[in-house]
Design an enzyme around this catalytic site. Structure first.
Site, PDB file in Angstrom:
ATOM      1  N   SER A  61      -2.781  -8.069   3.275  1.00 19.02           N
ATOM      2  CA  SER A  61      -3.075  -7.733   4.675  1.00 19.02           C
ATOM      3  C   SER A  61      -3.449  -8.996   5.448  1.00 19.02           C
ATOM      4  CB  SER A  61      -4.238  -6.728   4.751  1.00 19.02           C
ATOM      5  OG  SER A  61      -3.851  -5.491   4.212  1.00 19.02           O
TER       6      SER A  61
ATOM      7  N   LYS B  67     -16.366  -7.875   7.576  1.00 14.71           N
ATOM      8  CA  LYS B  67     -17.243  -8.344   8.662  1.00 14.71           C
ATOM      9  C   LYS B  67     -16.510  -8.358   9.987  1.00 14.71           C
ATOM     10  CE  LYS B  67     -20.745 -10.910   6.207  1.00 14.71           C
ATOM     11  NZ  LYS B  67     -20.560 -11.827   5.085  1.00 14.71           N
TER      12      LYS B  67
ATOM     13  N   ARG C  85      -1.773  -6.557  -7.917  1.00 17.43           N
ATOM     14  CA  ARG C  85      -0.691  -7.534  -7.768  1.00 17.43           C
ATOM     15  C   ARG C  85      -0.761  -8.451  -8.996  1.00 17.43           C
ATOM     16  NH1 ARG C  85      -2.637  -9.223  -1.965  1.00 17.43           N
ATOM     17  NH2 ARG C  85      -4.526  -8.951  -3.186  1.00 17.43           N
TER      18      ARG C  85
ATOM     19  N   HIS D 272       0.842  -1.204   0.000  1.00 16.89           N
ATOM     20  CA  HIS D 272       0.000   0.000   0.000  1.00 16.89           C
ATOM     21  C   HIS D 272       0.879   1.257   0.000  1.00 16.89           C
ATOM     22  CE1 HIS D 272      -3.108  -2.699   2.208  1.00 16.89           C
ATOM     23  NE2 HIS D 272      -3.491  -2.570   0.954  1.00 16.89           N
TER      24      HIS D 272
END
Ligand code: PNS
Length: 167
Positions: A135, A46, A97, A22
């Site tokens: 992540s 979520k 990516r 990022h």
């Protein structure tokens, strides 16, 4: 296209947490635009590990510590293209990516263009050394007590590592 003479873009994402991949995309966006909104999606995931406030604070801390100019760190709800318009951005920034990102990005690009033909998306290809990074992998490594050095920006590595160890 927007009539805003400044070139403003939104770099949106979950950023749970912000990675060196990022960071790489952000550097490219800052070089190309006058103002970059790094914007954390609220209610997107979520079960995020980091709350939206934690993610915004963390990215802001990185921006401050590294003295990165021309960046506003924010969060948003609802449609991305509406948010982009609301801050006067004519562009959305996304990182790509390998081919794994392409289908998803292709789909949201088509939907965003349908909703807002005046908002373009600019893609930056990940550097080869970041193409494996996600992540979710960082969350897994950190939660299991592994080192995340080199995977997240150095300026916020300790906060991220400590938080992941506790979760
Ligand atoms: O980091 P992510 O999770 O890949 O980011 C996804 C994001 C924030 C770009 C996407 O979920 C999004 O734009 N959400 C806002 C809702 C929206 O505008 N949906 C319409 C297009 S799918």
């Amino acid at each position: 296209m927007s009539e805003n003479p400044m070139r403003v873009c939104v770099y949106p994402g979950s950023f749970d947490p912000f990675t060196v991949g990022h960071h790489d995309v952000l550097e490219h966006a800052v070089a190309m635009f006058d103002l970059v909104y790094v914007s954390v999606l609220n209610n997107g995931m979520k079960h995020p590990v980091f709350s939206v406030d934690e993610r915004v604070d963390m990215i802001q801390r990185m921006v401050d510590l590294e003295g990165i100019q021309k960046v506003v760190v924010s969060h948003f709800d609802g449609l991305l293209v509406e948010y982009a318009r609301s801050v006067g951005a004519s562009c959305i920034i996304r990182g790509l990516r390998a081919t794994m990102d392409f289908e998803y990005e292709f789909q949201i690009n088509a939907l965003n263009r349908h909703l807002a033909p005046d908002v373009d998306t600019v893609y930056f290809m990940a550097s080869p050394e970041h193409s494996f990074l996600s992540s979710s992998a960082i969350r897994e490594i950190g939660v299991l007590g592994g080192s995340i050095q080199g995977l997240v920006p150095e300026s916020i590595e300790n906060i991220i590592a400590e938080r992941l160890r506790k979760s």
